[in-house]
Design a protein around this motif. Structure first.
Motif, mmCIF file in Angstrom:
data_model
loop_
_atom_site.group_PDB
_atom_site.id
_atom_site.type_symbol
_atom_site.label_atom_id
_atom_site.label_comp_id
_atom_site.label_asym_id
_atom_site.label_seq_id
_atom_site.Cartn_x
_atom_site.Cartn_y
_atom_site.Cartn_z
ATOM 1 N N ASN A 168 5.086 -2.455 27.217
ATOM 2 C CA ASN A 168 5.568 -1.338 26.408
ATOM 3 C C ASN A 168 5.413 -0.078 27.252
ATOM 4 N N MET A 169 6.512 0.404 27.783
ATOM 5 C CA MET A 169 6.445 1.591 28.633
ATOM 6 C C MET A 169 5.958 2.761 27.793
ATOM 7 N N GLN A 170 4.835 3.320 28.198
ATOM 8 C CA GLN A 170 4.195 4.379 27.431
ATOM 9 C C GLN A 170 4.825 5.736 27.740
ATOM 10 N N GLU A 171 4.490 6.693 26.909
ATOM 11 C CA GLU A 171 4.972 8.057 27.143
ATOM 12 C C GLU A 171 4.531 8.528 28.520
ATOM 13 N N PHE A 172 5.483 8.962 29.324
ATOM 14 C CA PHE A 172 5.168 9.423 30.669
ATOM 15 C C PHE A 172 4.477 10.788 30.592
ATOM 16 N N ILE A 173 3.312 10.883 31.226
ATOM 17 C CA ILE A 173 2.562 12.139 31.271
ATOM 18 C C ILE A 173 2.727 12.722 32.666
ATOM 19 N N GLU A 174 3.482 13.804 32.757
ATOM 20 C CA GLU A 174 3.807 14.353 34.080
ATOM 21 C C GLU A 174 2.561 14.787 34.836
ATOM 22 N N LYS A 175 1.609 15.377 34.119
ATOM 23 C CA LYS A 175 0.364 15.802 34.752
ATOM 24 C C LYS A 175 -0.716 15.888 33.688
ATOM 25 N N PRO A 176 -1.839 15.190 33.876
ATOM 26 C CA PRO A 176 -2.892 15.248 32.858
ATOM 27 C C PRO A 176 -3.546 16.622 32.820
ATOM 28 N N ILE A 177 -4.067 16.959 31.659
ATOM 29 C CA ILE A 177 -4.723 18.253 31.474
ATOM 30 C C ILE A 177 -5.997 18.335 32.310
ATOM 31 N N ILE A 225 -26.748 0.511 28.367
ATOM 32 C CA ILE A 225 -26.728 0.840 29.798
ATOM 33 C C ILE A 225 -26.399 2.318 29.995
ATOM 34 N N ALA A 226 -25.365 2.787 29.285
ATOM 35 C CA ALA A 226 -24.962 4.188 29.402
ATOM 36 C C ALA A 226 -26.097 5.120 28.973
ATOM 37 N N ALA A 227 -26.818 4.748 27.929
ATOM 38 C CA ALA A 227 -27.942 5.568 27.464
ATOM 39 C C ALA A 227 -29.063 5.562 28.501
ATOM 40 N N TYR A 228 -29.352 4.399 29.069
ATOM 41 C CA TYR A 228 -30.400 4.289 30.098
ATOM 42 C C TYR A 228 -30.061 5.143 31.310
ATOM 43 N N LEU A 229 -28.760 5.200 31.665
ATOM 44 C CA LEU A 229 -28.314 5.981 32.818
ATOM 45 C C LEU A 229 -28.070 7.448 32.462
ATOM 46 N N LYS A 230 -28.375 7.803 31.205
ATOM 47 C CA LYS A 230 -28.221 9.183 30.715
ATOM 48 C C LYS A 230 -26.776 9.677 30.876
ATOM 49 N N GLN A 231 -25.853 8.821 30.426
ATOM 50 C CA GLN A 231 -24.426 9.131 30.551
ATOM 51 C C GLN A 231 -23.794 9.529 29.218
ATOM 52 N N GLN A 232 -24.633 9.918 28.247
ATOM 53 C CA GLN A 232 -24.105 10.228 26.921
ATOM 54 C C GLN A 232 -23.048 11.325 26.949
ATOM 55 N N ASP A 233 -23.221 12.310 27.834
ATOM 56 C CA ASP A 233 -22.263 13.409 27.914
ATOM 57 C C ASP A 233 -21.090 13.106 28.839
ATOM 58 N N GLN A 234 -21.160 11.985 29.512
ATOM 59 C CA GLN A 234 -20.149 11.631 30.500
ATOM 60 C C GLN A 234 -19.224 10.519 30.011
ATOM 61 N N VAL A 235 -19.771 9.593 29.237
ATOM 62 C CA VAL A 235 -19.044 8.391 28.821
ATOM 63 C C VAL A 235 -18.812 8.424 27.316
ATOM 64 N N GLN A 236 -17.563 8.191 26.912
ATOM 65 C CA GLN A 236 -17.205 8.116 25.492
ATOM 66 C C GLN A 236 -16.812 6.694 25.134
ATOM 67 N N PHE A 237 -17.440 6.121 24.110
ATOM 68 C CA PHE A 237 -17.036 4.836 23.556
ATOM 69 C C PHE A 237 -16.190 5.128 22.320
ATOM 70 N N LEU A 238 -14.903 4.902 22.417
ATOM 71 C CA LEU A 238 -13.983 5.278 21.337
ATOM 72 C C LEU A 238 -13.668 4.129 20.392
ATOM 73 N N GLY A 239 -14.089 2.901 20.737
ATOM 74 C CA GLY A 239 -13.817 1.759 19.878
ATOM 75 C C GLY A 239 -12.388 1.274 19.991
ATOM 76 N N TRP A 240 -12.063 0.278 19.155
ATOM 77 C CA TRP A 240 -10.716 -0.290 19.159
ATOM 78 C C TRP A 240 -9.738 0.684 18.510
ATOM 79 N N LYS A 241 -8.589 0.881 19.148
ATOM 80 C CA LYS A 241 -7.557 1.763 18.618
ATOM 81 C C LYS A 241 -6.217 1.037 18.642
ATOM 82 N N ASP A 242 -5.441 1.217 17.577
ATOM 83 C CA ASP A 242 -4.107 0.615 17.542
ATOM 84 C C ASP A 242 -3.182 1.236 18.579
ATOM 85 N N SER A 243 -3.390 2.500 18.873
ATOM 86 C CA SER A 243 -2.583 3.207 19.889
ATOM 87 C C SER A 243 -3.531 3.786 20.935
ATOM 88 N N PRO A 244 -4.085 2.922 21.807
ATOM 89 C CA PRO A 244 -5.158 3.373 22.714
ATOM 90 C C PRO A 244 -4.740 4.464 23.692
#
Length: 350
Positions: A168-177, A225-244
């Protein structure tokens, strides 16, 4: 034309289910009657589709006993609903044996096509059959060049069709923010080795943001693992999404560290958005990601090597690839091209 898709397991949420669902939606009902048959429960992913069937799970542990059970199930299904013109045996190579056994048992004439959705070697190591079992089929739909080679090595005259998977060709993003964001999209399983990516992010001198879109049995461990590495502000776990991909529009690259893949649909979808793909060089992925053209490879389990690559990208010593070129690199797999190819194959098999 009646087409049975015969699976040894129930459907979940993932790549193979997405492709099967695409078959039910993109093959015209007036020409192709697609029946999806699972040997254990799991047809929720086809909710609303009236040609989806599932049996109660087999409690047998022995593989031969399970295949015998599947044979009885499929024979009973055909006696009740009629024979197919083509049986597409998916997932396990050994499902070709089931289809062939039913064909002989009921003295029927239909074609058998194998359609293995991961590395044949991985199924063989798990005891679910090998190329020898697949040779019970009349032809083979291959999602990777590696699987096609494995079949041809044992049987040079085998009829094979390389198709990859529909993208499924996704929406083309010319340049990420935000150029300092990475993403991972998919199941959270041990074989996906997301832990290697977390370690690489920890080792890297520069702090990338990392979005994880997906769920699975490894999710809690990865959060620990992310908590042990103190990555709470760096890594986001967003869960399952229908439109990831809606959650990844600001990502510069997709990062994957799998031990093996069949095709890795998410990698092709990321390229269609214009993202560079950074991955281990596993089967399927190497068919569309080309190191130095639209992505980069790092060695399996090599968190240090991945960290070094991420630092070089951050510092501009290594570039992210032209986003238009990334999209063009997977055009051959777009939905229309893929199903034109599948229709030709089915007509060949008639």
């Amino acid at each position: 034309m009646v087409i049975d898709i015969l699976s040894p397991v129930g459907g979940r949420c993932g790549g193979i289910e997405n492709v099967i669902r695409a078959w039910t939606k993109n093959l015209p009902r007036e020409l192709y009657d697609v029946r999806v048959i699972h040997m254990s429960s799991g047809i929720k992913y086809l909710e609303g589709y009236d040609r989806a069937y599932a049996f109660d799970a087999c409690e047998e542990v022995d593989i031969n006993a399970r295949l015998t059970h599947f044979t009885r199930n499929y024979a009973g299904f055909i006696n009740l609903y009629g024979k197919p013109d083509i049986c597409v045996a998916v997932n396990w190579p050994a499902m070709c044996v089931v289809a062939d056994a039913v064909k002989r048992l009921l003295k029927l004439d239909f074609r058998i096509v194998s359609w293995v959705h991961s590395s044949i070697d991985e199924y063989e190591q798990s005891g679910f059959g090998s190329v020898r079992e697949m040779l019970m089929a009349d032809a083979h739909i291959c999602i990777s060049r590696s699987n096609e080679r494995r079949i041809k090595e044992l049987c040079p005259d085998a009829v094979t069709y390389y198709v990859g998977n529909p993208v499924n060709m996704q929406e083309f993003i010319e340049k990420p923010i935000d150029n300092n964001t990475l993403c991972y999209v998919g199941r959270l399983q041990d074989v996906k080795r997301v832990d290697v990516i977390l370690e690489a992010l920890y080792r890297a001198r520069h702090k990338w943001k990392f979005k994880i879109v997906g769920s699975g049995e490894s999710e809690d461990e990865l959060k620990e693992i992310a908590a042990y590495l103190k990555q709470q502000d760096q890594v986001q776990f967003l869960g399952w999404k229908d439109s990831p991909w809606e959650y990844c529009k600001d990502a510069s690259a997709l990062v994957c560290a799998s031990e093996y893949e069949g095709f890795m649909l998410t990698g092709a979808e990321a390229l269609s958005m214009g993202m560079t793909v950074i991955s281990t060089p596993v089967d399927g992925v190497i068919d569309y990601v080309r190191h130095g053209e639209n992505g980069y490879f790092f060695k399996n389990e090599d968190a240090i090597g991945l960290a070094h690559l991420l630092d070089e990208i951050y510092e501009g010593k290594v570039k992210l690839y032209d986003r238009i070129d990334c999209r063009k690199s997977v055009e051959m797999y777009n939905i229309d091209n893929y199903f034109d190819n599948i229709k030709r194959i089915l007509e060949d098999m008639r």
